[in-house]
Design an enzyme around this catalytic site. Structure first.
Site, PDB file in Angstrom:
ATOM      1  N   THR A   1       0.854  -1.192   0.000  1.00 32.35           N
ATOM      2  CA  THR A   1       0.000   0.000   0.000  1.00 32.35           C
ATOM      3  C   THR A   1       0.886   1.238   0.000  1.00 32.35           C
ATOM      4  O   THR A   1       1.741   1.394   0.865  1.00 32.35           O
ATOM      5  CB  THR A   1      -0.916  -0.011   1.245  1.00 32.35           C
ATOM      6  OG1 THR A   1      -1.851  -1.069   1.105  1.00 32.35           O
ATOM      7  CG2 THR A   1      -1.667   1.305   1.390  1.00 32.35           C
TER       8      THR A   1
ATOM      9  N   HIS B   1      -6.830 -11.246  -1.104  1.00 33.09           N
ATOM     10  CA  HIS B   1      -6.225 -10.803   0.162  1.00 33.09           C
ATOM     11  C   HIS B   1      -7.050 -11.340   1.328  1.00 33.09           C
ATOM     12  O   HIS B   1      -8.117 -10.814   1.644  1.00 33.09           O
ATOM     13  CB  HIS B   1      -6.176  -9.278   0.197  1.00 33.09           C
ATOM     14  CG  HIS B   1      -5.315  -8.703   1.283  1.00 33.09           C
ATOM     15  ND1 HIS B   1      -4.842  -9.441   2.341  1.00 33.09           N
ATOM     16  CD2 HIS B   1      -4.818  -7.450   1.465  1.00 33.09           C
ATOM     17  CE1 HIS B   1      -4.096  -8.670   3.124  1.00 33.09           C
ATOM     18  NE2 HIS B   1      -4.070  -7.455   2.616  1.00 33.09           N
TER      19      HIS B   1
ATOM     20  N   ASN C   1      -3.725 -10.272   7.160  1.00 31.87           N
ATOM     21  CA  ASN C   1      -3.438  -8.972   7.796  1.00 31.87           C
ATOM     22  C   ASN C   1      -4.626  -8.247   8.413  1.00 31.87           C
ATOM     23  O   ASN C   1      -4.652  -7.015   8.481  1.00 31.87           O
ATOM     24  CB  ASN C   1      -2.717  -8.051   6.792  1.00 31.87           C
ATOM     25  CG  ASN C   1      -1.365  -8.614   6.397  1.00 31.87           C
ATOM     26  OD1 ASN C   1      -0.837  -9.489   7.086  1.00 31.87           O
ATOM     27  ND2 ASN C   1      -0.805  -8.147   5.303  1.00 31.87           N
TER      28      ASN C   1
ATOM     29  N   TYR D   1      -7.840  -7.990   7.544  1.00 32.12           N
ATOM     30  CA  TYR D   1      -8.918  -7.402   6.737  1.00 32.12           C
ATOM     31  C   TYR D   1     -10.133  -8.349   6.684  1.00 32.12           C
ATOM     32  O   TYR D   1     -10.152  -9.374   7.350  1.00 32.12           O
ATOM     33  CB  TYR D   1      -8.366  -6.980   5.372  1.00 32.12           C
ATOM     34  CG  TYR D   1      -7.263  -5.953   5.581  1.00 32.12           C
ATOM     35  CD1 TYR D   1      -7.556  -4.703   6.141  1.00 32.12           C
ATOM     36  CD2 TYR D   1      -5.918  -6.254   5.322  1.00 32.12           C
ATOM     37  CE1 TYR D   1      -6.553  -3.777   6.420  1.00 32.12           C
ATOM     38  CE2 TYR D   1      -4.915  -5.329   5.598  1.00 32.12           C
ATOM     39  CZ  TYR D   1      -5.239  -4.096   6.147  1.00 32.12           C
ATOM     40  OH  TYR D   1      -4.251  -3.196   6.430  1.00 32.12           O
TER      41      TYR D   1
ATOM     42  N   ASN E   1      -3.744  -5.346  13.161  1.00 31.14           N
ATOM     43  CA  ASN E   1      -5.157  -4.936  13.192  1.00 31.14           C
ATOM     44  C   ASN E   1      -5.947  -5.686  14.269  1.00 31.14           C
ATOM     45  O   ASN E   1      -7.121  -6.019  14.089  1.00 31.14           O
ATOM     46  CB  ASN E   1      -5.820  -5.090  11.815  1.00 31.14           C
ATOM     47  CG  ASN E   1      -5.343  -4.031  10.826  1.00 31.14           C
ATOM     48  OD1 ASN E   1      -5.201  -2.870  11.192  1.00 31.14           O
ATOM     49  ND2 ASN E   1      -5.078  -4.438   9.593  1.00 31.14           N
TER      50      ASN E   1
HETATM   51  C1  PHB Z   1      -1.267  -0.979   5.261  1.00 27.18           C
HETATM   52  O1  PHB Z   1      -1.758  -0.078   4.555  1.00 27.18           O
HETATM   53  O2  PHB Z   1      -0.606  -0.729   6.263  1.00 27.18           O
HETATM   54  C2  PHB Z   1      -1.468  -2.358   4.876  1.00 27.18           C
HETATM   55  C3  PHB Z   1      -2.289  -2.663   3.812  1.00 27.18           C
HETATM   56  C4  PHB Z   1      -2.469  -3.980   3.455  1.00 27.18           C
HETATM   57  C5  PHB Z   1      -1.838  -4.964   4.165  1.00 27.18           C
HETATM   58  C6  PHB Z   1      -1.016  -4.666   5.219  1.00 27.18           C
HETATM   59  C7  PHB Z   1      -0.828  -3.361   5.583  1.00 27.18           C
HETATM   60  O3  PHB Z   1      -2.026  -6.233   3.859  1.00 27.18           O
END
Ligand code: PHB
Length: 363
Positions: free
Chosen positions: A29, A180, A183, A185, A240
Site C-alpha cells: 500500500t 487478500h 493482515n 482485513y 489490526n
Molecule cells: C497498510 O496499509 O498498512 C497495509 C495494507 C495492506 C496490508 C497490510 C498493511 O495487507
C-alpha cells in the site's frame, strides 16, 4: 557480500506462468492513487514499470467496492475510470516484459465512516472494533469506530463484488489476481475467532469460518481459472488486533479446502514488520506447504540470504519481498551482484508524490 544464489535465480513454474527466478514483489500500500475517483495514474505506472525485474509483481491491495475502502488515497477496481487507470499500469509493465497480478481487497472493520459511502459505519463479521492504531483518513489519523455486523444476506453481495473485481482486473489487463485474506482485513476477520462471533453459517467451526473465503475463491477462480489465482494468508498475524485460538488447525484445514481450486499459490505472511531471524514463533509453515497442491510463496522479513536458505532447505518455492522493493527498483539485480541496497524512507511509504516513490535509484 556476494553469495551464490543458485536457487533464487533458478526458473520456477507458478500456475500458468514460467517465471525466470523466485523473487516476487509483495503487494505494498503506497496511497498514491488520484484522489478523485481513487484511480491509478501515470506516476503509479512509472513506479510499477521500474520494478518489472521481479519474477512477478503483486500490485497493491485494491478494494473491490466502495465499502471495502480503508485508507485514504488507495485505489479501487470497481469503476471504469479505475479499470482505465490500471490499464496504464499493466500496459507499462507488459511493454517492459513483466508480469503483474492485482490484489483484491475488502478491509472490513479496518476503515472509518469518513471513508465510507454516505458516511456509514464500516462493516465486519461482528461488531467488534480494532483496538490498536488508528484509521488513516483524508483528515489524518482517527480512532476506529465500532463496525456494523453484516447481515447474512449481504455476504452474497460481497462475494459477487469479488467476482466483479476479478472480471474488472481482467479488463484492466492483469495477468492474474491474488485474494487478500490476510493482515486483519475482512476475509481474515471471518476466519479468526477473535473477530467472528456470528451465529449463522459463517461462524463457529473451521468450515463455517472458512466459508466466505472459499466462496470468494470459487467466484474468482471461475473468472480466471485457478492457475492465475493466488491467495494471501497470515496464520500467525496479529496486525489490526487479530486473534485466533487454534491457528495451526484452522489453516491446515483451510489450505486443504483450497486444493480443489488448483490455485497457483498460497502467499504466506509468516511474520509482519520484523526480521526473519528475530521471529521465535513456532507455527509449522512447512505443514501448510505440505498440505497445499500449488506453490508456496514465503514472505516476512527475508533477506536475499535468508530467501536462498529457505529455497535450499525446500521450505518455499518463491519468496516475496516488500520494503526492499520500495527502496530498490532493481532489487533482484542488486542481490545477484551483492550490491549495496538503498535504505527505505518510512516517512514516504504512505501518500505524497514522487519523492520516496519513483525516485529511488537503480544501479
Ligand atoms: C497498510 O496499509 O498498512 C497495509 C495494507 C495492506 C496490508 C497490510 C498493511 O495487507
Amino acid at each position: 557480500m556476494s553469495m551464490n544464489y543458485k536457487f533464487l535465480f533458478s526458473e520456477q513454474q507458478l500456475g500458468a506462468f514460467e517465471l525466470p527466478h523466485r523473487i516476487v514483489m509483495a503487494p505494498l500500500t503506497r496511497s498514491r492513487a488520484t484522489q478523485l475517483g481513487d484511480m491509478p495514474n501515470d506516476m503509479n505506472a512509472e513506479y510499477y514499470g521500474q520494478r518489472v525485474s521481479a519474477a512477478l509483481i503483486i500490485a497493491e491491495a485494491t478494494y473491490i467496492l466502495p465499502q471495502g475502502k480503508g485508507y485514504a488515497f488507495t485505489p479501487g477496481i470497481y469503476s471504469q475510470a479505475q479499470i482505465d487507470g490500471w490499464k496504464k499500469v499493466t500496459d507499462t509493465v507488459h511493454q517492459k516484459g513483466g508480469r503483474i497480478f492485482l490484489q483484491l481487497w475488502h478491509v472490513g472493520r479496518v476503515s472509518h465512516s469518513s471513508l465510507q459511502p454516505e458516511g456509514v459505519l464500516p462493516v465486519a463479521p461482528s461488531a467488534i472494533a480494532v483496538t490498536e492504531g488508528q484509521a488513516f483518513t483524508e483528515q489524518g489519523m482517527i480512532d476506529f469506530e465500532l463496525p456494523r455486523s453484516l447481515e447474512t444476506d449481504e455476504i452474497t453481495g460481497i462475494v459477487e463484488a469479488y467476482r466483479q473485481g476479478a472480471i474488472n482486473a481482467k479488463a484492466a489487463g492483469f495477468d492474474g489476481v491474488e485474494i487478500h485474506a490476510a493482515n486483519g482485513y475482512l476475509l481474515e476477520q471471518f476466519l479468526k475467532d477473535g473477530t467472528n462471533k456470528r451465529t449463522d453459517r459463517y461462524c463457529g467451526n473451521f468450515e463455517n469460518r472458512s466459508r466466505i473465503v472459499l466462496e470468494v475463491t470459487k467466484a474468482v477462480a471461475d473468472v480466471w481459472g485457478g492457475d492465475r489465482v493466488g491467495i494471501r494468508l497470515s496464520p500467525t498475524g496479529t496486525f489490526n488486533s487479530m486473534t485466533e485460538s487454534e491457528p495451526q488447525a484452522l489453516y491446515n484445514y483451510l489450505v486443504e479446502q483450497l486444493n480443489p481450486f488448483n490455485l497457483a499459490y498460497i502467499h504466506i505472511v509468516e511474520r509482519f514488520g520484523i526480521a526473519k531471524d528475530a521471529d521465535d514463533n513456532d507455527f509449522d509453515f512447512a505443514k501448510l506447504r505440505q498440505l497445499f497442491n500449488g506453490a508456496y510463496i514465503a514472505n516476512g522479513g527475508y533477506t536475499g540470504e535468508a530467501a536462498e536458505q529457505s529455497l535450499v532447505a525446500d521450505e518455499s518455492d518463491l519468496v516475496a519481498f516488500g520494503v526492499p522493493f520500495i527502496a530498490n527498483p532493481d532489487f533482484p539485480q542488486r542481490i545477484k551482484q551483492g550490491a549495496e541496497l538503498n535504505t527505505a524512507d518510512f516517512d514516504t511509504f504512505y501518500g505524497g508524490d514522487a519523492k520516496g516513490y519513483t525516485d529511488y535509484p537503480s544501479l
